[in-house]
Write an enzyme that holds these catalytic residues in place. Structure first.
Site, short mmCIF file in Angstrom:
data_model
loop_
_atom_site.label_atom_id
_atom_site.label_comp_id
_atom_site.label_asym_id
_atom_site.label_seq_id
_atom_site.Cartn_x
_atom_site.Cartn_y
_atom_site.Cartn_z
CE LYS A 208 0.73 1.86 3.45
NZ LYS A 208 1.97 2.33 4.16
CE1 TYR B 59 -1.63 0.00 7.68
CE2 TYR B 59 -0.39 2.00 7.24
CZ TYR B 59 -0.47 0.62 7.26
OH TYR B 59 0.61 -0.13 6.87
P1 NAD Z 1 12.43 1.27 2.45
O1 NAD Z 1 13.02 2.57 2.02
O2 NAD Z 1 12.86 0.72 3.75
O3 NAD Z 1 12.72 0.16 1.33
C1 NAD Z 1 12.55 0.43 -0.04
C2 NAD Z 1 13.24 -0.64 -0.86
O4 NAD Z 1 13.15 -0.27 -2.24
C3 NAD Z 1 14.74 -0.77 -0.55
O5 NAD Z 1 15.10 -2.12 -0.64
C4 NAD Z 1 15.40 0.01 -1.67
O6 NAD Z 1 16.70 -0.45 -1.98
C5 NAD Z 1 14.44 -0.27 -2.83
N1 NAD Z 1 14.50 0.73 -3.88
C6 NAD Z 1 14.62 0.46 -5.21
N2 NAD Z 1 14.65 1.59 -5.92
C7 NAD Z 1 14.58 2.60 -5.03
C8 NAD Z 1 14.59 4.03 -5.17
N3 NAD Z 1 14.64 4.63 -6.37
N4 NAD Z 1 14.50 4.76 -4.05
C9 NAD Z 1 14.40 4.20 -2.82
N5 NAD Z 1 14.38 2.84 -2.64
C10 NAD Z 1 14.47 2.07 -3.73
O7 NAD Z 1 10.85 1.44 2.39
P2 NAD Z 1 9.77 0.54 3.11
O8 NAD Z 1 9.41 1.14 4.39
O9 NAD Z 1 10.22 -0.87 3.08
O10 NAD Z 1 8.50 0.76 2.13
C11 NAD Z 1 8.38 0.06 0.91
C12 NAD Z 1 6.89 -0.07 0.55
O11 NAD Z 1 6.24 -0.82 1.56
C13 NAD Z 1 6.13 1.24 0.46
O12 NAD Z 1 5.18 1.18 -0.55
C14 NAD Z 1 5.44 1.36 1.81
O13 NAD Z 1 4.26 2.12 1.77
C15 NAD Z 1 5.15 -0.09 2.10
N6 NAD Z 1 5.07 -0.37 3.55
C16 NAD Z 1 4.00 -1.04 3.99
C17 NAD Z 1 3.87 -1.31 5.33
C18 NAD Z 1 2.68 -2.09 5.83
O14 NAD Z 1 2.51 -2.18 7.04
N7 NAD Z 1 1.88 -2.67 4.97
C19 NAD Z 1 4.84 -0.89 6.23
C20 NAD Z 1 5.95 -0.22 5.73
C21 NAD Z 1 6.05 0.04 4.37
#
Ligand code: NAD
Length: 349
Positions: free
Chosen positions: A119, A203
């Site tokens: 999401k 949420y």
């Molecule tokens: P994060 O920054 O920790 O991880 C992002 C990942 O994408 C990393 O592995 C990074 O290397 C990769 N990536 C590839 N290209 C990239 C770029 N151009 N810029 C930045 N990162 C890049 O982020 P996250 O917190 O893991 O969030 C990722 C997704 O998951 C988002 O869509 C977020 O909304 C979603 N999320 C959902 C929940 C949930 O509870 N459902 C919780 C956290 C995050």
């Protein structure tokens, strides 16, 4: 000789169990993909971590060792499409920054894989349409990472609201705010699509929708003045919005990348119920006018992925399909329009 028989039977059963599980490949091993989804796949019964897609060789090595992933199931962003030839991967789980979801969901579908997308589903409803169409065309299922639909506390408030356990709902409010870190992609509109509404506020209105069993018909919204102009260049910092529900109640919601809150509160004819904290991975607390809500903690992510695996196996719809993700992006678009114009915006899903 006789002692060998049970060992052989056990070995046969374990192999069978593994063969029965669907293989998931995670794209994006960041805080959520690597820190929550991968470990949750050690607790799932119907799917397991079969592969990874990462641009970082050191992460590839770490995950390969930690999760016993064969080299043949490790991809990078350039050779990702070759996953179509890999029968060990049934599902691709897209856990990338929001603006990258559409591209990877479409590529996964074209590679013949079922898809889970985090999401918010995408940064525009138009992208959602493309993603849904790609999965339909490939004959593959698409679901959204709405983990709270599988959490017992949230299932409980959904039941209490929709079954009117405390009578009709009179008032409902929800807020989710937590600080963001300078420099992270969440503050970059091109990657995030917006501010805390995309990340946290989603949420709040999700919870309002499943607790009331209704979808809002109109929105008004107000953003507060930005307090840190370096951090919040083209996204909102704090946003409040009101959702007119079909039965006339107004749901009050708020989200922020500066303030801290995490709740849903429902006042009904004959009592009230609330979750606070409401939207966390663990440690959710619930109470009602009649006492506490108590459950043993579950892995929301494991339940969510197991449900999707079962939906695929039994050819039944996911309770959190791409269409729900699209609906929510439409609601987000209406909230932003209301915020920018100051007008009451009707929602047309
Ligand atoms: P994060 O920054 O920790 O991880 C992002 C990942 O994408 C990393 O592995 C990074 O290397 C990769 N990536 C590839 N290209 C990239 C770029 N151009 N810029 C930045 N990162 C890049 O982020 P996250 O917190 O893991 O969030 C990722 C997704 O998951 C988002 O869509 C977020 O909304 C979603 N999320 C959902 C929940 C949930 O509870 N459902 C919780 C956290 C995050």
């Amino acid at each position: 000789m006789t002692a060998l028989v049970p060992v052989l039977i056990l070995h046969f059963n374990l192999n069978n169990m593994k063969n029965d599980k669907l293989g998931i490949a995670i794209v994006g091993l960041g805080l959520y993909g690597g820190g929550q989804i991968a470990p949750a796949l050690l607790q799932t019964e119907h799917c397991y971590l079969a592969g990874i897609i990462t641009g970082d060789a050191s992460k590839a090595k770490q995950f390969k060792e930690q999760y016993n992933i064969p080299e043949t199931n490790i991809y990078n962003y350039s050779n990702f499409d070759e996953i179509k030839n890999n029968t060990a991967i049934d599902i691709v789980y897209v856990v990338l920054p929001n603006s990258m979801h559409a591209e990877y969901v479409v590529r996964a579908a074209k590679a013949g894989k079922h898809v889970i997308c985090e999401k918010p589903m995408a940064v525009s409803a138009e992208e959602c349409d493309t993603m849904i169409a790609a999965c339909k065309e490939a004959g593959k299922m698409l679901s959204i990472g709405y983990r709270l639909h599988f959490d017992p506390f949230h299932l409980k408030i959904k039941r209490m609201g929709t079954q009117k356990i405390f009578g009709s709902i009179k008032k409902i409010s929800s807020g989710f705010g937590q600080p963001s870190k300078k420099g992270e992609w969440r503050l970059n509109k091109a990657l995030a699509g917006g501010g805390p509404l995309m990340d946290l506020g989603i949420y709040c209105f999700q919870a309002v929708c499943y607790t009331t069993g209704q979808i809002p018909v109109a929105i008004t919204a107000q953003s507060l003045p930005v307090t840190d102009k370096e951090k919040f260049i083209d996204i909102e910092e704090t946003l409040m919005w009101q959702m007119e529900m079909p039965d006339g109640i107004i749901a009050e919601c708020k989200t922020s990348y500066s303030d801290v809150y995490n709740f849903i509160r429902v006042d009904a004819e004959n009592g009230w119920f609330e979750l606070d904290p409401a939207f966390s991975y663990s440690g959710i607390r619930g109470s009602t006018s009649q006492g506490k809500i108590e459950f043993t903690e579950v892995s929301q992510q494991a339940k969510q992925m197991d449900d999707f695996a079962l939906a695929i196996k039994h050819n039944r719809p996911s309770p959190v399909p791409g269409e729900m993700g699209r609906r929510d992006v439409k609601i987000i678009e209406a909230i932003y329009e209301a915020m920018k114009t100051g007008k009451r915006i009707m929602i047309h899903i």
